[in-house]
Design an enzyme around this catalytic site. Structure first.
Site, PDB file in Angstrom:
ATOM      1  N   HIS A 143       0.849  -1.195   0.000  1.00 29.41           N
ATOM      2  CA  HIS A 143       0.000   0.000   0.000  1.00 29.41           C
ATOM      3  C   HIS A 143       0.884   1.244   0.000  1.00 29.41           C
ATOM      4  CE1 HIS A 143      -2.843   3.057   1.192  1.00 29.41           C
ATOM      5  NE2 HIS A 143      -3.781   2.233   0.765  1.00 29.41           N
ATOM      6  N   GLU A 177       0.714   3.966   1.500  1.00 34.13           N
ATOM      7  CA  GLU A 177       1.025   4.528   2.824  1.00 34.13           C
ATOM      8  C   GLU A 177       2.157   3.742   3.489  1.00 34.13           C
ATOM      9  OE1 GLU A 177      -2.994   4.601   4.267  1.00 34.13           O
ATOM     10  OE2 GLU A 177      -3.437   6.286   2.949  1.00 34.13           O
ATOM     11  N   GLU A 215      -3.610   2.220  -7.357  1.00 33.60           N
ATOM     12  CA  GLU A 215      -3.943   3.322  -6.461  1.00 33.60           C
ATOM     13  C   GLU A 215      -2.942   4.454  -6.671  1.00 33.60           C
ATOM     14  OE1 GLU A 215      -6.425   1.847  -2.885  1.00 33.60           O
ATOM     15  OE2 GLU A 215      -4.327   1.767  -2.328  1.00 33.60           O
ATOM     16  N   GLY A 272      -6.970   9.653  -0.503  1.00 30.22           N
ATOM     17  CA  GLY A 272      -7.327  10.513   0.624  1.00 30.22           C
ATOM     18  C   GLY A 272      -7.361  11.990   0.283  1.00 30.22           C
ATOM     19  N   SER A 276      -9.888   7.855  -3.538  1.00 30.54           N
ATOM     20  CA  SER A 276     -11.033   8.762  -3.485  1.00 30.54           C
ATOM     21  C   SER A 276     -12.275   8.209  -4.193  1.00 30.54           C
ATOM     22  CB  SER A 276     -10.654  10.149  -4.036  1.00 30.54           C
ATOM     23  OG  SER A 276      -9.647  10.733  -3.222  1.00 30.54           O
TER      24      SER A 276
HETATM   25  P1  13P Z   1      -9.228   6.734  -0.033  1.00 23.08           P
HETATM   26  O1  13P Z   1     -10.424   5.976  -0.533  1.00 23.08           O
HETATM   27  O2  13P Z   1      -9.437   7.323   1.319  1.00 23.08           O
HETATM   28  O3  13P Z   1      -8.728   7.708  -1.039  1.00 23.08           O
HETATM   29  O4  13P Z   1      -8.059   5.655   0.179  1.00 23.08           O
HETATM   30  C1  13P Z   1      -7.788   4.760  -0.839  1.00 23.08           C
HETATM   31  C2  13P Z   1      -6.895   3.728  -0.314  1.00 23.08           C
HETATM   32  O5  13P Z   1      -5.777   4.006   0.060  1.00 23.08           O
HETATM   33  C3  13P Z   1      -7.414   2.356  -0.205  1.00 23.08           C
HETATM   34  O6  13P Z   1      -6.414   1.454   0.115  1.00 23.08           O
END
Ligand code: 13P
Length: 266
Positions: A96, A98, A170, A176, A214
Site C-alpha cells: 500500500h 502509505e 492506487e 485521501g 477517493s
Molecule cells: P481513499 O479511498 O481514502 O482515497 O483511500 C484509498 C486507499 O488508500 C485504499 O487502500
C-alpha cells in the site's frame, strides 16, 4: 454478470469499539448485497479478530492491512502473515502506498511480504501507484513497471493454485485527497499496462484489477464500466456505514445505455 469486488480498507480510522460497531452494522446489511458483489474488509490488526468473526459469519471477507514475512520470532510490534491466517484472515494488502511512502517500505520488502502472504495461504492484494510528481514527469508506466516487476517477476505461483492475484491501481495523488483519478485514465492504465504486464510476468495467476483513490458513491460506476477493472479498494469512504452502503448500491446500478447509433435517431 460481472463479478464485482468491493474492498474496504479501514486503515487506522476506527478504534476497537468503532470497528465492531461497523462490522455488526455491515453484517446486518449483508443479505441485501447482490450475489455478484464480493465484499471484503481490512480492519486494523487490533480489531481484526473480533470484527472478523462477525464479518465472516455474514459472508464478508476479512483481510490484513499489512503483514510481516517471518512467521515467528523477535520482531517487536509485527504480525506475521501466518498469524493473520490463523486468526481467520483470507486476504492481505501488500505494498500500500502509505506503507511505501510513510513507512519507507521498499520494493524488496513488498516482494518478501508477497511471498509470505502466498506461503500462508492468503490471497494477496498488491497495491501499485505513482506519485503526483512521477505522473507530472510522465513516469507513471515506468514506476508501475518497477513495482510490478519487483513484486511478480519469477514469483513461484503453483499451477493448481486457484487463488487470484488482486492488483489495486492506487495513484498516490488520488488517495485521501478527494481528487480521484479520472475513470478513463484509470481504465487506460489498468487495461493497457497493468493487465498486460501482470499477465506477461505471471501467466499462471488469474489477475483481478481494482482501482483505489477517493472512490465515492458518485464515481464508482465509472470505474466498474472498464472491462479490466473488477472492483475498488476504498479507504475513507469505507469507514462510514452510509457512504459505504451507497457505494455498494451504486456499484450494481445498471450501466447507462450506450449512445444511440446515428441513423437510428429520430
Ligand atoms: P481513499 O479511498 O481514502 O482515497 O483511500 C484509498 C486507499 O488508500 C485504499 O487502500
Amino acid at each position: 454478470m460481472k463479478q464485482i469486488y468491493l474492498f474496504a480498507n479501514w486503515k487506522m480510522y476506527l478504534d476497537f469499539d468503532e470497528s465492531n460497531i461497523l462490522a455488526n452494522a455491515l453484517a446486518g446489511e449483508a443479505e441485501k448485497f447482490p450475489t455478484n458483489v464480493k465484499m471484503t474488509v481490512f480492519p486494523s490488526a487490533l480489531s481484526l479478530y473480533s470484527a472478523g468473526q462477525v464479518l465472516r459469519d455474514a459472508g464478508i471477507g476479512v483481510g490484513a492491512q499489512n503483514v510481516y514475512w517471518v512467521d515467528k520470532g523477535g520482531y517487536t510490534g509485527e504480525v506475521s502473515a501466518q498469524m493473520f491466517q490463523a486468526a481467520g484472515c483470507e486476504y492481505a494488502l501488500v505494498g500500500h502506498s502509505e506503507r511505501r511512502h510513510q513507512f519507507g517500505e521498499s520494493n524488496h520488502e513488498v516482494r518478501q511480504k508477497l511471498e509470505a502472504i502466498l506461503a500462508a495461504g492468503l490471497t494477496p492484494v498488491l497495491c501499485v501507484g505513482e506519485t503526483a510528481k512521477e505522473r507530472e514527469e510522465g513516469k507513471t508506466e515506468e514506476v508501475l513497471e518497477i513495482q510490478l516487476r519487483a513484486a511478480l517477476q519469477n514469483l513461484a505461483w503453483p499451477k493448481e493454485d486457484e487463488r487470484p492475484l488482486f492488483i489495486a491501481y492506487e495513484p498516490v495523488w488520488a488517495i485521501g485527497t478527494g481528487n480521484a483519478c479520472d475513470d478513463t485514465e484509470a481504465c487506460a492504465v489498468a487495461h493497457n499496462f497493468i493487465d498486460k504486464l501482470a499477465v506477461e510476468l505471471l501467466p499462471a495467476a488469474a489477475v483481478i484489477i481494482l482501482y483505489g483513490g477517493s472512490v465515492r458513491p458518485e464515481n464508482i460506476a465509472g470505474y466498474l464500466k472498464c472491462e479490466n477493472v473488477s472492483g475498488v479498494l476504498v479507504g475513507g469512504a469505507s469507514a462510514k456505514l452510509e457512504t459505504w452502503l451507497d457505494i455498494a448500491k451504486n456499484a450494481v446500478l445498471p450501466l447507462p445505455a450506450p449512445p444511440l447509433i446515428k441513423g437510428r435517431e429520430k
